[in-house]
Design an enzyme around this catalytic site. Structure first.
Site, PDB file in Angstrom:
ATOM      1  N   GLU A 111      -0.639   5.357 -20.615  1.00 43.79           N
ATOM      2  CA  GLU A 111      -0.442   4.324 -19.596  1.00 43.79           C
ATOM      3  C   GLU A 111       0.998   3.816 -19.605  1.00 43.79           C
ATOM      4  O   GLU A 111       1.591   3.586 -18.547  1.00 43.79           O
ATOM      5  CB  GLU A 111      -1.426   3.176 -19.835  1.00 43.79           C
ATOM      6  CG  GLU A 111      -1.268   1.979 -18.914  1.00 43.79           C
ATOM      7  CD  GLU A 111      -1.488   2.295 -17.445  1.00 43.79           C
ATOM      8  OE1 GLU A 111      -1.143   1.431 -16.621  1.00 43.79           O
ATOM      9  OE2 GLU A 111      -1.985   3.387 -17.103  1.00 43.79           O
TER      10      GLU A 111
ATOM     11  N   ARG B 179       0.816  -1.213   0.000  1.00 47.16           N
ATOM     12  CA  ARG B 179       0.000   0.000   0.000  1.00 47.16           C
ATOM     13  C   ARG B 179       0.851   1.264   0.000  1.00 47.16           C
ATOM     14  O   ARG B 179       0.348   2.348  -0.277  1.00 47.16           O
ATOM     15  CB  ARG B 179      -0.935   0.004   1.219  1.00 47.16           C
ATOM     16  CG  ARG B 179      -1.940  -1.128   1.193  1.00 47.16           C
ATOM     17  CD  ARG B 179      -2.723  -1.200   2.494  1.00 47.16           C
ATOM     18  NE  ARG B 179      -3.658  -0.114   2.644  1.00 47.16           N
ATOM     19  CZ  ARG B 179      -4.916  -0.120   2.240  1.00 47.16           C
ATOM     20  NH1 ARG B 179      -5.399  -1.193   1.635  1.00 47.16           N
ATOM     21  NH2 ARG B 179      -5.703   0.902   2.441  1.00 47.16           N
TER      22      ARG B 179
ATOM     23  N   TRP C  17       1.951   6.545   5.800  1.00 44.87           N
ATOM     24  CA  TRP C  17       2.361   7.319   4.629  1.00 44.87           C
ATOM     25  C   TRP C  17       2.160   8.783   5.014  1.00 44.87           C
ATOM     26  O   TRP C  17       1.040   9.229   5.244  1.00 44.87           O
ATOM     27  CB  TRP C  17       1.508   6.938   3.430  1.00 44.87           C
ATOM     28  CG  TRP C  17       2.001   7.433   2.109  1.00 44.87           C
ATOM     29  CD1 TRP C  17       2.907   6.827   1.290  1.00 44.87           C
ATOM     30  CD2 TRP C  17       1.601   8.622   1.418  1.00 44.87           C
ATOM     31  NE1 TRP C  17       3.092   7.555   0.140  1.00 44.87           N
ATOM     32  CE2 TRP C  17       2.307   8.666   0.190  1.00 44.87           C
ATOM     33  CE3 TRP C  17       0.714   9.667   1.720  1.00 44.87           C
ATOM     34  CZ2 TRP C  17       2.160   9.705  -0.722  1.00 44.87           C
ATOM     35  CZ3 TRP C  17       0.561  10.700   0.809  1.00 44.87           C
ATOM     36  CH2 TRP C  17       1.281  10.719  -0.401  1.00 44.87           C
TER      37      TRP C  17
ATOM     38  N   ASN D 271      -5.699   5.878   9.650  1.00 42.67           N
ATOM     39  CA  ASN D 271      -5.562   6.198   8.237  1.00 42.67           C
ATOM     40  C   ASN D 271      -6.524   7.332   7.929  1.00 42.67           C
ATOM     41  O   ASN D 271      -7.659   7.333   8.418  1.00 42.67           O
ATOM     42  CB  ASN D 271      -5.922   5.007   7.351  1.00 42.67           C
ATOM     43  CG  ASN D 271      -4.909   3.890   7.440  1.00 42.67           C
ATOM     44  OD1 ASN D 271      -3.835   4.057   8.007  1.00 42.67           O
ATOM     45  ND2 ASN D 271      -5.258   2.741   6.888  1.00 42.67           N
TER      46      ASN D 271
END
Length: 614
Positions: A487, A27, A75, A101
């Site tokens: 992409e 993550r 994070w 979070n």
């Protein structure tokens, strides 16, 4: 973004928590920590900047005993990525510990009020403000932890998934969520808590997906209870977890990203299973069939997504407009939600998100839903927020995607969107029976065609060796393959940290041609489709300026191959399905360049897999 793990039960918690943090490393994070209550009733917090392995090393000689605990990978949002700002955070008295979070938007106002009541702060985080607020309410109102959490969250503005420990009740974890995912796992007199199911799958297949504003108590010996923020009791809905341990392990591959690239023949077959029937010459999407009038009568379709999913949406725009003759707008969800977009009754909004938890996409969905749009979600994670918010939708069923840079989720999204476009066109009568049958048959062949491309992996690896020192890349494509160029450029910049830009090939003369030189590699997506001759001209312009051309061409191509320095071939396909093939070489090219540069391809710096905060 970030990862939460919790455990209360009969086993030692530390090993379960650390293993869970490792499962959540994909993550994205910059620090990690754990809180445990031991037999003596001590609440111990250990945390470290860096990886979970750094936390393990820091805690190696510490008391790690305890059968209840919470753990976190952070994070950084508020405050630098360091040990001080890492989670968990103590309350003022060190009787409570919290992991979180999300973002508390009004933390500054709350912090000022708490400072006026004598509270001091050890970190720069918004999370520490919340645990201090919970302690203040618990002491002032003389209430239990669940009530204190409930009252505190009623003062909070923002997004959160939290878990709280209280050393005065060493058998209890209180957790809550709003706009950030949490799942509970149920064992035999033991409970697991996590941001997603990956840390839980090893221990149980019984889970509860928490809804927004749920507050859950996991108490050893007493069971589980859920109340809402407005104090309404809820009956938990237990679901069977459709995930296996093998799906979240590397299976002999050096990286999850390479494993997931090579899984695409199987994952696309799984995504089409029960939906594409070649014998009956038919596609069946129940989410469309149950709501086909919404699509057939739609005056406009709006696609909202972020990142790679936005590129899938661009391909869908070409496909829906060609075959269903419905105008399509593709919006960055992060911009759409803050504009004042005109949304009419009868508009269809398609929301695309691998995780189903992307904060901006979820907010865009909620806004459009309030304004009367019909919401169709395309997601991979069962039970996630967007599918539960949408009126209908389609799961992609590709299994967990662990690599941060999306590969198999992208091709599955394009597959789902293509099936949807073909069905709308057939039902509207804007797609002829003959063309529909050709598309169905070719779609069913895509997995085998991808296998052919993957057999060129060694060739692509050899090409990649030539470009590990490149500073810039340009990717060009036309029509259906312009989004593939975007992409491909995104994949390269995400994992190799080489600057790359995707462009419509026809726009090269409007600026980017100034960059062309023998120092500038140019990747040209050039299958033999309707604009083939045009893209040949673009390549000639590049070669006239000594540019280096890496081209993706249809098998048997001569013209583009002669002009190119390096070529990678794909099987022939219906034009609308070529993105499912042309993107595979670009995924492999980015992967091999990044590996040869020594980059961490599964966990690129500064990136998170699921962007659940703004």
């Amino acid at each position: 973004m970030c990862g939460i793990v919790g455990y209360v039960g009969k086993r030692e918690a530390f090993d379960i928590l650390i293993k869970g943090l490792h499962r959540l490393e994909y993550r994205g994070y910059d620090s990690a920590g754990v809180a445990l209550i031991n037999k003596k009733g001590n609440l111990n917090i250990y945390k470290a900047k860096g990886k979970v392995a750094d936390l393990e090393a820091f805690a190696a000689q510490k008391d790690k005993s305890g059968k209840i605990g919470i753990a976190h990978t952070r994070w950084a949002t508020h405050g630098a990525p360091n040990q001080q700002n890492a989670h968990p955070h103590y309350s003022e008295s060190e009787t409570l510990a919290i992991i979180h979070n999300g973002i508390i938007e009004n933390y500054a106002v709350l912090k000022k009020g708490l400072q006026q009541h004598g509270f001091t702060f050890r970190s720069e985080t918004d999370t520490e403000v919340l645990v201090q607020l919970i302690e203040y309410i618990k002491q002032k109102d003389n209430v239990n932890l669940q009530t204190a959490v409930q009252l505190a969250l009623n003062q909070v503005v923002g997004a959160y998934a939290i878990a709280v420990l209280d050393k005065e009740n060493p058998n209890l974890i209180v957790a809550a969520r709003k706009s950030s995912p949490l799942v509970v796992g149920l064992g035999e007199d033991e409970y697991f808590l996590a941001s997603d199911a990956t840390p839980i799958v090893e221990y149980t297949d019984k889970v509860i997906y928490l809804d927004d504003e749920d507050i859950v108590c996991l108490e050893r010996g007493k069971g589980i209870s859920i109340r809402t923020l407005s104090n309404v009791e809820k009956t938990p809905e237990i679901k069977k977890l459709e995930l296996t341990l093998s799906e979240i392990e590397k299976g002999g591959y050096p990286h999850f990203m390479l494993k997931e690239i090579f899984e695409q023949p199987q994952t696309l077959a799984a995504s089409m299973r029960g939906r594409v029937n070649v014998e009956l010459n038919n596609i069946t999407l129940s989410g469309f069939i149950d709501n086909k009038d919404k699509f057939i009568n739609a005056k406009r379709i709006i696609i909202v997504a972020c990142g790679t999913s936005w590129h899938a949406g661009l391909i869908a725009m070409y496909c829906i407009e060609e075959f269903a003759h419905i105008p399509v707008e593709v919006e960055y969800a992060s911009e759409f939600r803050y504009r004042k977009p005109v949304i009419n009754q009868g508009d269809v909004v398609i929301a695309i998100s691998q995780s189903g938890e992307t904060a901006d996409t979820l907010a865009a969905v909620e806004m459009a839903k309030k304004q009367g749009a019909f919401i169709f979600g395309i997601c991979n994670v069962v039970g996630s927020s967007i599918p539960r918010t949408a009126h209908s939708g389609c799961y992609t069923h590709v299994g967990p995607e662990i690599g941060v840079a999306s590969t198999k989720a992208f091709t599955a999204q394009v597959t789902a969107l293509s099936m949807l476009a073909f069905m709308i066109g057939r039902e509207k009568g804007t797609l002829s029976k003959e063309k529909y049958l050709a598309l169905v048959k070719d779609l069913a062949l895509v997995p085998d065609k991808i296998r052919y491309i993957l057999e060129q992996n060694k060739n692509i690896e050899q090409i990649a060796e030539q470009f590990t020192t490149a500073q810039n890349f340009l990717y060009l494509g036309r029509g259906y393959n312009f989004p593939v160029a975007l992409e491909g450029a995104l994949k390269l910049k995400e994992i190799s940290y080489i600057h790359a830009e995707g462009y419509p090939a026809a726009e090269m003369k409007h600026g980017p041609i100034a960059l062309i030189s023998e120092e500038m590699p140019v990747v040209v997506v050039a299958p033999h489709c309707g604009t083939y001759e045009k893209i040949v001209s673009n390549i000639q312009e590049i070669k006239a300026r000594h540019g280096i051309v890496i081209s993706v061409v249809t098998e048997g191509d001569i013209q583009v191959s002669k002009l190119s320095d390096y070529t990678i071939s794909i099987p022939a396909a219906e034009e609308s399905l070529t993105p499912l093939l042309t993107v595979i070489p670009l995924q492999l090219l980015a992967y091999h360049i990044a590996v040869k540069k020594g980059c961490d391809v599964d966990q690129p710096r500064n990136l998170a897999k699921s962007v659940t905060v703004e």
